[in-house]
Structure formats: structure tokens, C-alpha cells
Scaffold this motif. Structure first.
Motif, mmCIF file in Angstrom:
data_model
loop_
_atom_site.group_PDB
_atom_site.id
_atom_site.type_symbol
_atom_site.label_atom_id
_atom_site.label_comp_id
_atom_site.label_asym_id
_atom_site.label_seq_id
_atom_site.Cartn_x
_atom_site.Cartn_y
_atom_site.Cartn_z
ATOM 1 N N MET A 71 75.071 -39.070 12.935
ATOM 2 C CA MET A 71 74.619 -39.543 14.228
ATOM 3 C C MET A 71 74.901 -38.478 15.271
ATOM 4 O O MET A 71 75.967 -37.898 15.324
ATOM 5 N N ALA A 72 73.895 -38.225 16.124
ATOM 6 C CA ALA A 72 74.072 -37.340 17.271
ATOM 7 C C ALA A 72 74.129 -38.238 18.506
ATOM 8 O O ALA A 72 73.214 -39.008 18.752
ATOM 9 N N GLY A 73 75.210 -38.175 19.283
ATOM 10 C CA GLY A 73 75.429 -39.111 20.380
ATOM 11 C C GLY A 73 75.180 -38.557 21.765
ATOM 12 O O GLY A 73 74.669 -37.449 21.922
ATOM 13 N N ASP A 74 75.564 -39.324 22.768
ATOM 14 C CA ASP A 74 75.343 -38.996 24.176
ATOM 15 C C ASP A 74 75.687 -37.553 24.497
ATOM 16 O O ASP A 74 76.785 -37.090 24.207
ATOM 17 N N GLY A 75 74.725 -36.881 25.088
ATOM 18 C CA GLY A 75 74.955 -35.518 25.514
ATOM 19 C C GLY A 75 74.941 -34.492 24.404
ATOM 20 O O GLY A 75 75.075 -33.311 24.658
ATOM 21 N N SER A 76 74.791 -34.920 23.162
ATOM 22 C CA SER A 76 74.760 -33.983 22.045
ATOM 23 C C SER A 76 73.485 -33.164 22.091
ATOM 24 O O SER A 76 72.444 -33.629 22.526
ATOM 25 N N SER A 77 73.581 -31.942 21.603
ATOM 26 C CA SER A 77 72.422 -31.073 21.532
ATOM 27 C C SER A 77 72.390 -30.416 20.162
ATOM 28 O O SER A 77 73.392 -29.864 19.703
ATOM 29 N N VAL A 78 71.238 -30.518 19.505
ATOM 30 C CA VAL A 78 71.034 -29.875 18.212
ATOM 31 C C VAL A 78 69.814 -28.983 18.374
ATOM 32 O O VAL A 78 68.752 -29.452 18.798
ATOM 33 N N ALA A 79 69.950 -27.688 18.059
ATOM 34 C CA ALA A 79 68.838 -26.764 18.266
ATOM 35 C C ALA A 79 68.743 -25.739 17.147
ATOM 36 O O ALA A 79 69.756 -25.356 16.552
ATOM 37 N N ASP A 80 67.510 -25.313 16.867
ATOM 38 C CA ASP A 80 67.227 -24.223 15.941
ATOM 39 C C ASP A 80 67.878 -24.418 14.570
ATOM 40 O O ASP A 80 68.564 -23.524 14.064
ATOM 41 N N CYS A 81 67.670 -25.599 13.989
ATOM 42 C CA CYS A 81 68.256 -25.859 12.680
ATOM 43 C C CYS A 81 67.230 -26.527 11.777
ATOM 44 O O CYS A 81 66.163 -26.938 12.219
ATOM 45 N N TYR A 82 67.575 -26.626 10.480
ATOM 46 C CA TYR A 82 66.657 -27.248 9.537
ATOM 47 C C TYR A 82 67.408 -27.827 8.354
ATOM 48 O O TYR A 82 68.582 -27.485 8.106
ATOM 49 N N ALA A 83 66.721 -28.719 7.628
ATOM 50 C CA ALA A 83 67.247 -29.295 6.393
ATOM 51 C C ALA A 83 66.121 -29.288 5.361
ATOM 52 O O ALA A 83 64.962 -29.546 5.704
ATOM 53 N N THR A 84 66.467 -28.983 4.106
ATOM 54 C CA THR A 84 65.443 -28.891 3.061
ATOM 55 C C THR A 84 65.628 -29.892 1.927
ATOM 56 O O THR A 84 64.727 -30.067 1.128
ATOM 57 N N GLY A 85 66.766 -30.534 1.838
ATOM 58 C CA GLY A 85 67.037 -31.441 0.726
ATOM 59 C C GLY A 85 66.401 -32.810 0.887
ATOM 60 O O GLY A 85 66.171 -33.283 1.990
ATOM 61 N N SER A 86 66.105 -33.440 -0.235
ATOM 62 C CA SER A 86 65.602 -34.813 -0.233
ATOM 63 C C SER A 86 66.779 -35.776 -0.173
ATOM 64 O O SER A 86 67.876 -35.451 -0.612
ATOM 65 N N LEU A 87 66.542 -36.988 0.382
ATOM 66 C CA LEU A 87 67.634 -37.950 0.459
ATOM 67 C C LEU A 87 67.129 -39.377 0.353
ATOM 68 O O LEU A 87 65.967 -39.664 0.578
ATOM 69 N N THR A 88 68.052 -40.252 -0.002
ATOM 70 C CA THR A 88 67.766 -41.671 -0.167
ATOM 71 C C THR A 88 68.801 -42.471 0.608
ATOM 72 O O THR A 88 69.973 -42.118 0.623
ATOM 73 N N GLY A 89 68.359 -43.551 1.269
ATOM 74 C CA GLY A 89 69.278 -44.392 2.017
ATOM 75 C C GLY A 89 68.639 -45.726 2.332
ATOM 76 O O GLY A 89 67.495 -45.985 1.961
ATOM 77 N N THR A 90 69.370 -46.580 3.051
ATOM 78 C CA THR A 90 68.882 -47.919 3.338
ATOM 79 C C THR A 90 68.541 -48.129 4.800
ATOM 80 O O THR A 90 67.541 -48.744 5.119
ATOM 81 N N LYS A 91 69.347 -47.630 5.733
ATOM 82 C CA LYS A 91 69.102 -47.864 7.150
ATOM 83 C C LYS A 91 69.346 -46.594 7.956
ATOM 84 O O LYS A 91 70.320 -45.876 7.719
ATOM 85 N N GLU A 92 68.430 -46.333 8.914
ATOM 86 C CA GLU A 92 68.537 -45.167 9.789
ATOM 87 C C GLU A 92 68.699 -43.879 8.982
ATOM 88 O O GLU A 92 69.708 -43.192 9.052
ATOM 89 N N VAL A 93 67.659 -43.585 8.213
ATOM 90 C CA VAL A 93 67.667 -42.422 7.334
ATOM 91 C C VAL A 93 66.656 -41.399 7.848
ATOM 92 O O VAL A 93 65.483 -41.719 8.026
ATOM 93 N N GLY A 94 67.112 -40.197 8.122
ATOM 94 C CA GLY A 94 66.230 -39.131 8.579
ATOM 95 C C GLY A 94 66.462 -37.858 7.800
ATOM 96 O O GLY A 94 67.569 -37.609 7.328
ATOM 97 N N GLY A 95 65.428 -37.037 7.679
ATOM 98 C CA GLY A 95 65.541 -35.777 6.956
ATOM 99 C C GLY A 95 66.574 -34.843 7.551
ATOM 100 O O GLY A 95 67.170 -34.031 6.858
ATOM 101 N N LEU A 96 66.829 -34.964 8.859
ATOM 102 C CA LEU A 96 67.832 -34.143 9.543
ATOM 103 C C LEU A 96 68.934 -34.997 10.160
ATOM 104 O O LEU A 96 70.113 -34.694 10.005
ATOM 105 N N ILE A 97 68.555 -36.081 10.858
ATOM 106 C CA ILE A 97 69.517 -36.931 11.581
ATOM 107 C C ILE A 97 69.172 -38.394 11.333
ATOM 108 O O ILE A 97 68.013 -38.789 11.457
ATOM 109 N N GLY A 98 70.175 -39.200 11.039
ATOM 110 C CA GLY A 98 69.956 -40.632 10.838
ATOM 111 C C GLY A 98 69.683 -41.353 12.143
ATOM 112 O O GLY A 98 68.704 -42.084 12.272
ATOM 113 N N GLU A 99 70.542 -41.164 13.154
ATOM 114 C CA GLU A 99 70.354 -41.789 14.465
ATOM 115 C C GLU A 99 70.647 -40.787 15.567
ATOM 116 O O GLU A 99 71.682 -40.124 15.562
ATOM 117 N N LEU A 100 69.732 -40.707 16.524
ATOM 118 C CA LEU A 100 69.902 -39.866 17.712
ATOM 119 C C LEU A 100 70.075 -40.799 18.901
ATOM 120 O O LEU A 100 69.157 -41.505 19.284
#
Length: 140
Positions: free
Chosen positions: A1-30
Motif C-alpha cells: 500500500m502507498a499512503g498519504d503523501g507517498s510518491s512512487v516514480a520511474d519504477c516497474y514490475a514484471t512478475g505475475s501475481l495472484t491474490g484475492t483483494k486489492e491486487v495490482g501489478g505494481l501496487i495493491g492500494e494507492l
């Protein structure tokens, strides 16, 4: 989870993933942060009772995505999007998704569910399949 005021820049993810709730290729919840110039290429898979699957971010609450993209396929149950599963009072600008989005309810090529917020300069090119509330760009 990336929270209040957080900043994520110039990044990437290449792996596959499996989940049940709030699942993202890079971030589950922003939640209140900002993501810029990032991408994800892996497949995102949710189970039969899964919610909020997105190629880049599963769920955005008052956050911002800028100049981001996702290319992997996204599969889930409800609130499934090629880029974002659900946005609540967030903003997407200059983003796109090219992977297929498959689910049961509220499935969209770019985002599954938009509750307040805005999308500008975005597009999706992947195949979208769903049973109800399905759209090429956004389901609702």
C-alpha cells in the motif's frame, strides 16, 4: 500500500501475481499518494470471490496516476481493469492498458469502477470480457 503523501516514480514490475483483494501489478492500494512514469507487465489473477484487480493498481483512494501503463492480462471477479480495478476520488492522466481484462461484474479495459474522480488522456486496447457492467474503457 502507498499512503498519504507517498510518491512512487520511474519504477516497474514484471512478475505475475495472484491474490484475492486489492491486487495490482505494481501496487495493491494507492491511498492519497502519487504514482508517475511507472509500468507493470505481468499477469494479475484473482480468485472466484476476488475484488479490485488492476494491471498496475488494484484500488485507488484519492490518489493520482500519471504517465503509467500496464500490458499484462487481468482476471478477477468484480472491479477488474486493465490498469486499475477501482478508483474512488482519484485521478488518472496520460495512462493506458493493452492487456485483456476478464471478470464477472464491472470489467473495463482501462478501469473497472469509477466512483468520483477523473480520467484524462487515457486509452485501452485489450479485449474485455464480463457478464455485467462491461466497457472497453470503463465499466461504470
Amino acid at each position: 500500500m502507498a499512503g498519504d503523501g507517498s510518491s512512487v516514480a520511474d519504477c516497474y514490475a514484471t512478475g505475475s501475481l495472484t491474490g484475492t483483494k486489492e491486487v495490482g501489478g505494481l501496487i495493491g492500494e494507492l491511498a492519497g499518494g502519487m504514482v508517475s512514469r511507472c509500468h507493470a507487465t505481468g499477469a494479475v489473477t484473482g480468485g472466484t470471490n476476488s475484488n479490485y484487480q488492476g494491471g498496475l493498481v488494484g484500488y485507488i483512494s484519492s490518489g493520482v496516476l500519471e504517465s503509467c501503463y500496464a500490458t499484462g492480462s487481468v482476471t478477477g471477479n468484480r472491479c477488474v481493469g486493465g490498469l486499475v480495478g477501482c478508483i474512488s476520488d482519484g485521478h488518472i492522466s496520460s495512462c493506458y492498458a493493452t492487456g485483456a481484462a476478464t471478470g464477472v461484474e464491472t470489467v473495463g479495459g482501462l478501469l473497472g469502477f469509477l466512483v468520483g474522480g477523473a480520467v484524462s488522456y487515457g486509452y485501452a486496447t485489450g479485449t474485455v470480457q464480463g457478464t455485467s457492467f462491461t466497457g472497453g474503457l470503463a465499466a461504470i
